[in-house]
Design a protein around this motif. Structure first.
Motif, PDB file in Angstrom:
ATOM      1  N   ARG A  42       0.857  -1.188   0.000  1.00  0.00           N
ATOM      2  CA  ARG A  42       0.000   0.000   0.000  1.00  0.00           C
ATOM      3  C   ARG A  42       0.892   1.237   0.000  1.00  0.00           C
ATOM      4  NH1 ARG A  42      -3.466  -3.090   4.026  1.00  0.00           N
ATOM      5  NH2 ARG A  42      -5.285  -3.617   2.779  1.00  0.00           N
ATOM      6  N   VAL A  43       0.632   2.137  -0.937  1.00  0.00           N
ATOM      7  CA  VAL A  43       1.417   3.363  -1.056  1.00  0.00           C
ATOM      8  C   VAL A  43       0.462   4.554  -0.984  1.00  0.00           C
ATOM      9  CG1 VAL A  43       2.980   4.708  -2.512  1.00  0.00           C
ATOM     10  CG2 VAL A  43       3.115   2.213  -2.512  1.00  0.00           C
ATOM     11  N   ARG A  44       0.791   5.527  -0.137  1.00  0.00           N
ATOM     12  CA  ARG A  44       0.019   6.754   0.003  1.00  0.00           C
ATOM     13  C   ARG A  44       0.944   7.946  -0.201  1.00  0.00           C
ATOM     14  NH1 ARG A  44      -0.994   3.232   3.630  1.00  0.00           N
ATOM     15  NH2 ARG A  44       0.278   4.144   5.225  1.00  0.00           N
ATOM     16  N   ILE A  45       0.490   8.913  -0.974  1.00  0.00           N
ATOM     17  CA  ILE A  45       1.291  10.124  -1.225  1.00  0.00           C
ATOM     18  C   ILE A  45       0.394  11.340  -1.028  1.00  0.00           C
ATOM     19  CG2 ILE A  45       2.613  11.444  -2.917  1.00  0.00           C
ATOM     20  CD1 ILE A  45       3.333   8.799  -4.246  1.00  0.00           C
ATOM     21  N   ILE A  46       0.905  12.323  -0.305  1.00  0.00           N
ATOM     22  CA  ILE A  46       0.224  13.609  -0.176  1.00  0.00           C
ATOM     23  C   ILE A  46       1.202  14.692  -0.641  1.00  0.00           C
ATOM     24  CG2 ILE A  46       0.857  13.959   2.246  1.00  0.00           C
ATOM     25  CD1 ILE A  46      -1.980  15.324   2.481  1.00  0.00           C
TER      26      ILE A  46
ATOM     27  N   ALA B 238       5.467  10.482   1.245  1.00  0.00           N
ATOM     28  CA  ALA B 238       5.011   9.169   0.789  1.00  0.00           C
ATOM     29  C   ALA B 238       5.236   8.149   1.890  1.00  0.00           C
ATOM     30  CB  ALA B 238       5.772   8.747  -0.460  1.00  0.00           C
ATOM     31  N   SER B 239       4.316   7.207   1.995  1.00  0.00           N
ATOM     32  CA  SER B 239       4.500   6.089   2.922  1.00  0.00           C
ATOM     33  C   SER B 239       4.152   4.807   2.180  1.00  0.00           C
ATOM     34  CB  SER B 239       3.642   6.254   4.171  1.00  0.00           C
ATOM     35  OG  SER B 239       2.282   6.240   3.841  1.00  0.00           O
ATOM     36  N   VAL B 240       4.864   3.746   2.529  1.00  0.00           N
ATOM     37  CA  VAL B 240       4.632   2.444   1.911  1.00  0.00           C
ATOM     38  C   VAL B 240       4.578   1.398   3.015  1.00  0.00           C
ATOM     39  CG1 VAL B 240       7.098   2.051   1.471  1.00  0.00           C
ATOM     40  CG2 VAL B 240       5.413   0.827   0.129  1.00  0.00           C
ATOM     41  N   ASP B 241       3.621   0.486   2.905  1.00  0.00           N
ATOM     42  CA  ASP B 241       3.470  -0.608   3.863  1.00  0.00           C
ATOM     43  C   ASP B 241       3.380  -1.917   3.098  1.00  0.00           C
ATOM     44  OD1 ASP B 241       3.255   0.937   6.302  1.00  0.00           O
ATOM     45  OD2 ASP B 241       1.322   1.602   5.533  1.00  0.00           O
ATOM     46  N   TYR B 242       4.123  -2.906   3.570  1.00  0.00           N
ATOM     47  CA  TYR B 242       4.064  -4.260   3.021  1.00  0.00           C
ATOM     48  C   TYR B 242       3.464  -5.153   4.108  1.00  0.00           C
ATOM     49  CZ  TYR B 242       7.651  -2.401  -0.141  1.00  0.00           C
ATOM     50  OH  TYR B 242       8.351  -1.654  -1.040  1.00  0.00           O
TER      51      TYR B 242
ATOM     52  N   GLY C 103       7.297  -1.398   6.815  1.00  0.00           N
ATOM     53  CA  GLY C 103       6.939  -0.182   6.088  1.00  0.00           C
ATOM     54  C   GLY C 103       7.866   0.965   6.419  1.00  0.00           C
ATOM     55  N   GLY C 104       7.585   2.096   5.832  1.00  0.00           N
ATOM     56  CA  GLY C 104       8.379   3.293   6.079  1.00  0.00           C
ATOM     57  C   GLY C 104       7.803   4.478   5.329  1.00  0.00           C
ATOM     58  N   HIS C 105       8.427   5.635   5.511  1.00  0.00           N
ATOM     59  CA  HIS C 105       7.970   6.850   4.849  1.00  0.00           C
ATOM     60  C   HIS C 105       9.144   7.794   4.616  1.00  0.00           C
ATOM     61  CE1 HIS C 105       7.883   7.794   9.150  1.00  0.00           C
ATOM     62  NE2 HIS C 105       8.220   9.001   8.762  1.00  0.00           N
ATOM     63  N   ASP C 106       8.917   8.765   3.749  1.00  0.00           N
ATOM     64  CA  ASP C 106       9.920   9.795   3.469  1.00  0.00           C
ATOM     65  C   ASP C 106       9.184  11.032   2.974  1.00  0.00           C
ATOM     66  OD1 ASP C 106      12.415  10.983   3.213  1.00  0.00           O
ATOM     67  OD2 ASP C 106      12.787  10.179   1.210  1.00  0.00           O
TER      68      ASP C 106
END
Length: 186
Positions: free
Chosen positions: A45-49, A77-81, A99-102
């Motif tokens: 799952r990838v979310r970007i604002i 952006a954040s990504v969760d596996y 997961g993580g974000h940047d």
């Protein structure tokens, strides 16, 4: 007394844009009967604002209003596996997750054209390009059997982050309130 006209450059407006996008997908890892490793599904799952701040300037040309704008943007952006065992029924058995974000600073440019539809609405076409470089955490899925276990499993192994360019191109149809009369209606 007559009011002094503003210079053409002073007619640019402050632009504040907030954009959000979301995507997810599933990658299936098949069972390995030789090592007694069950199947696994990994959902990403990838979310970007993106929040953009800049200036926008419009002109009136024969009943149409073309406009241009540009500015800076902040992108997160954040990504969760998430791993699950599909052999455990329709909702799978939950497994490990990682997961993580940047976030990064970038830029945006855009333009378009619109036409008023009465005193309260306008319709038009919009184009936008934005760019920011992010580092998304990576991971590898490894199947293994660890003694004294006799049944194997899949697990995540954190990997090197991947540099990606967030943002991109956007084309859209815009229908919105126009001017103070249009905003007062809402």
């Amino acid at each position: 007394p007559p009011r002094a006209a503003l210079p053409e450059v002073a007619k640019a407006l402050v632009a504040l844009d907030v954009l959000h996008s979301y995507d997810d997908g599933v990658q299936h890892f098949p069972a390995n009967p030789l090592f007694r490793i069950p199947p696994a599904d990994v959902r990403r799952r990838v979310r970007i604002i993106e929040i953009g701040l800049g200036a926008r300037r419009a002109w009136n040309v024969k009943g149409l209003s073309p406009y241009l704008g540009a500015g800076g943007s902040w992108v997160r952006a954040s990504v969760d596996y998430e791993m699950s065992d599909p052999s455990q029924g329709p909702y799978d058995a939950p497994g490990p997750s990682i997961g993580g974000h940047d976030s990064a600073v970038g830029f945006w440019v855009g333009g378009g054209i619109y036409r008023r539809l009465g005193p309260r609405f306008q319709i038009g076409l919009s184009g936008r390009y934005s760019k920011a470089k992010l580092s998304i955490p990576g991971s590898t899925v490894v199947g293994e059997v660890v003694p004294p276990d006799t049944v194997g499993h899949y697990r995540f192994v954190p990997g090197q982050g991947t540099k990606v360019e967030a943002g991109g191109k956007h084309l859209g149809l815009v229908v919105e309130p126009s001017g103070a009369a249009g905003l007062a209606a809402f």
